[in-house]
Design a protein around this motif. Structure first.
Motif, mmCIF file in Angstrom:
data_model
loop_
_atom_site.group_PDB
_atom_site.id
_atom_site.type_symbol
_atom_site.label_atom_id
_atom_site.label_comp_id
_atom_site.label_asym_id
_atom_site.label_seq_id
_atom_site.Cartn_x
_atom_site.Cartn_y
_atom_site.Cartn_z
ATOM 1 N N VAL A 47 0.841 -1.198 0.000
ATOM 2 C CA VAL A 47 0.000 0.000 0.000
ATOM 3 C C VAL A 47 0.880 1.252 0.000
ATOM 4 C CG1 VAL A 47 -1.629 1.349 1.398
ATOM 5 C CG2 VAL A 47 -2.003 -1.099 1.061
ATOM 6 N N LEU A 48 1.912 1.274 0.846
ATOM 7 C CA LEU A 48 2.801 2.436 0.911
ATOM 8 C C LEU A 48 3.554 2.646 -0.404
ATOM 9 C CD1 LEU A 48 4.233 2.045 4.521
ATOM 10 C CD2 LEU A 48 2.630 3.783 3.702
ATOM 11 N N ARG A 49 3.967 1.552 -1.035
ATOM 12 C CA ARG A 49 4.633 1.684 -2.336
ATOM 13 C C ARG A 49 3.694 2.286 -3.371
ATOM 14 N NH1 ARG A 49 7.976 -3.953 -2.362
ATOM 15 N NH2 ARG A 49 9.867 -3.106 -1.440
ATOM 16 N N ALA A 50 2.433 1.849 -3.359
ATOM 17 C CA ALA A 50 1.455 2.402 -4.301
ATOM 18 C C ALA A 50 1.243 3.887 -4.027
ATOM 19 C CB ALA A 50 0.139 1.638 -4.204
ATOM 20 N N GLU A 51 1.128 4.275 -2.745
ATOM 21 C CA GLU A 51 0.956 5.685 -2.402
ATOM 22 C C GLU A 51 2.186 6.492 -2.821
ATOM 23 O OE1 GLU A 51 0.097 5.846 1.779
ATOM 24 O OE2 GLU A 51 -1.919 5.034 1.519
ATOM 25 N N THR A 53 4.256 5.774 -5.256
ATOM 26 C CA THR A 53 4.238 5.868 -6.709
ATOM 27 C C THR A 53 3.277 6.964 -7.155
ATOM 28 O OG1 THR A 53 4.810 3.542 -6.946
ATOM 29 C CG2 THR A 53 3.797 4.594 -8.846
ATOM 30 N N ASP A 54 2.077 7.001 -6.548
ATOM 31 C CA ASP A 54 1.110 8.051 -6.877
ATOM 32 C C ASP A 54 1.676 9.433 -6.555
ATOM 33 O OD1 ASP A 54 -0.655 6.121 -7.705
ATOM 34 O OD2 ASP A 54 -1.918 6.203 -5.904
ATOM 35 N N ALA A 55 2.302 9.550 -5.377
ATOM 36 C CA ALA A 55 2.858 10.842 -4.970
ATOM 37 C C ALA A 55 3.994 11.263 -5.891
ATOM 38 C CB ALA A 55 3.346 10.786 -3.521
ATOM 39 N N SER A 56 4.838 10.310 -6.287
ATOM 40 C CA SER A 56 5.950 10.683 -7.156
ATOM 41 C C SER A 56 5.450 11.096 -8.538
ATOM 42 C CB SER A 56 6.973 9.551 -7.264
ATOM 43 O OG SER A 56 6.411 8.413 -7.866
ATOM 44 N N HIS A 57 4.343 10.472 -9.002
ATOM 45 C CA HIS A 57 3.762 10.918 -10.276
ATOM 46 C C HIS A 57 3.216 12.336 -10.131
ATOM 47 C CE1 HIS A 57 4.408 7.233 -12.348
ATOM 48 N NE2 HIS A 57 3.583 6.525 -11.607
ATOM 49 N N GLY A 58 2.595 12.617 -8.974
ATOM 50 C CA GLY A 58 2.102 13.969 -8.718
ATOM 51 C C GLY A 58 3.227 14.979 -8.691
ATOM 52 N N LEU A 59 4.354 14.591 -8.085
ATOM 53 C CA LEU A 59 5.518 15.470 -8.037
ATOM 54 C C LEU A 59 6.066 15.706 -9.439
ATOM 55 C CD1 LEU A 59 7.542 17.033 -6.327
ATOM 56 C CD2 LEU A 59 8.825 14.909 -6.037
ATOM 57 N N GLU A 60 6.106 14.652 -10.245
ATOM 58 C CA GLU A 60 6.566 14.809 -11.628
ATOM 59 C C GLU A 60 5.633 15.739 -12.402
ATOM 60 O OE1 GLU A 60 6.925 10.887 -13.274
ATOM 61 O OE2 GLU A 60 8.388 10.292 -11.758
ATOM 62 N N ASP A 61 4.316 15.617 -12.158
ATOM 63 C CA ASP A 61 3.360 16.507 -12.819
ATOM 64 C C ASP A 61 3.618 17.953 -12.423
ATOM 65 O OD1 ASP A 61 2.215 14.286 -13.980
ATOM 66 O OD2 ASP A 61 0.485 14.226 -12.621
ATOM 67 N N CYS A 62 3.873 18.193 -11.117
ATOM 68 C CA CYS A 62 4.155 19.559 -10.643
ATOM 69 C C CYS A 62 5.418 20.102 -11.290
ATOM 70 C CB CYS A 62 4.300 19.580 -9.126
ATOM 71 S SG CYS A 62 2.748 19.393 -8.250
ATOM 72 N N ARG A 63 6.444 19.273 -11.379
ATOM 73 C CA ARG A 63 7.689 19.714 -12.009
ATOM 74 C C ARG A 63 7.447 20.065 -13.471
ATOM 75 N NH1 ARG A 63 11.205 15.177 -9.164
ATOM 76 N NH2 ARG A 63 11.741 16.315 -7.289
#
Length: 164
Positions: A47-51, A53-63
């Motif tokens: 579950v933490l890995r999935a979260e 991954t989602d957060a890192s995609h969000g960070l990439e979107d922000c960048r």
């Protein structure tokens, strides 16, 4: 051999067998408990890995968004220099950081609203700035209009803002 000695030996063997059985039962219980705990931890890790991954995609979107924000063109920077700003982008960002009173929200839990680092202040055009602010508990964004006076002073006007 004496019957009472045999009885004692038999009692000792029965006690040893009972003790061995108890130890085996305890070890089995501990092993099963650890296996269940390990399985629960592995599920939590998934579950933490999935979260993450989602957060890192969000960070990439922000960048990606930040990298695609408009920036001042060379001719616009030159116009601001003629108005008295030697380092236009730096001076504009510095002026904004020194005007935290423009943030239309009060800090909470003892926090004080402030503009974040220069990375989070974006001079979009010769008129507009988009900036992020926070107090350590809450964060938001603000769109401002600025005007450079003849004496290199910068006047600010809030266009819109919101808390995240």
């Amino acid at each position: 051999m004496d019957f009472s000695k045999l009885q004692q030996q038999r009692s000792v063997w029965i006690a040893l067998l009972a003790l061995t059985a108890a130890i085996l039962a305890y070890l089995t219980f501990v092993s099963v408990s650890r296996e269940r705990r390990m399985q629960a931890l592995q599920e939590e890790l998934a579950v933490l890995r999935a979260e993450f991954t989602d957060a890192s995609h969000g960070l990439e979107d922000c960048r990606a968004i930040r990298e695609n924000l408009p920036v001042l063109r060379d001719d616009e920077v030159e116009r601001l220099r003629r108005r008295g700003l030697e380092q236009p982008i730096g001076w504009i960002k510095n002026s904004l950081r020194n005007n935290a009173q423009l943030i239309p929200y009060q800090g909470v839990q003892g926090g004080e609203m402030r503009f974040l680092s220069d990375q989070n202040i974006h001079v979009l055009t010769p008129r507009w700035v988009l900036a992020e602010f926070e107090d350590g508990h809450m964060a938001g964004r603000i769109l401002l209009e600025y005007h450079v006076a003849d004496n290199a002073g910068i006047a600010w006007k809030v266009i819109d803002s919101y808390l995240e």
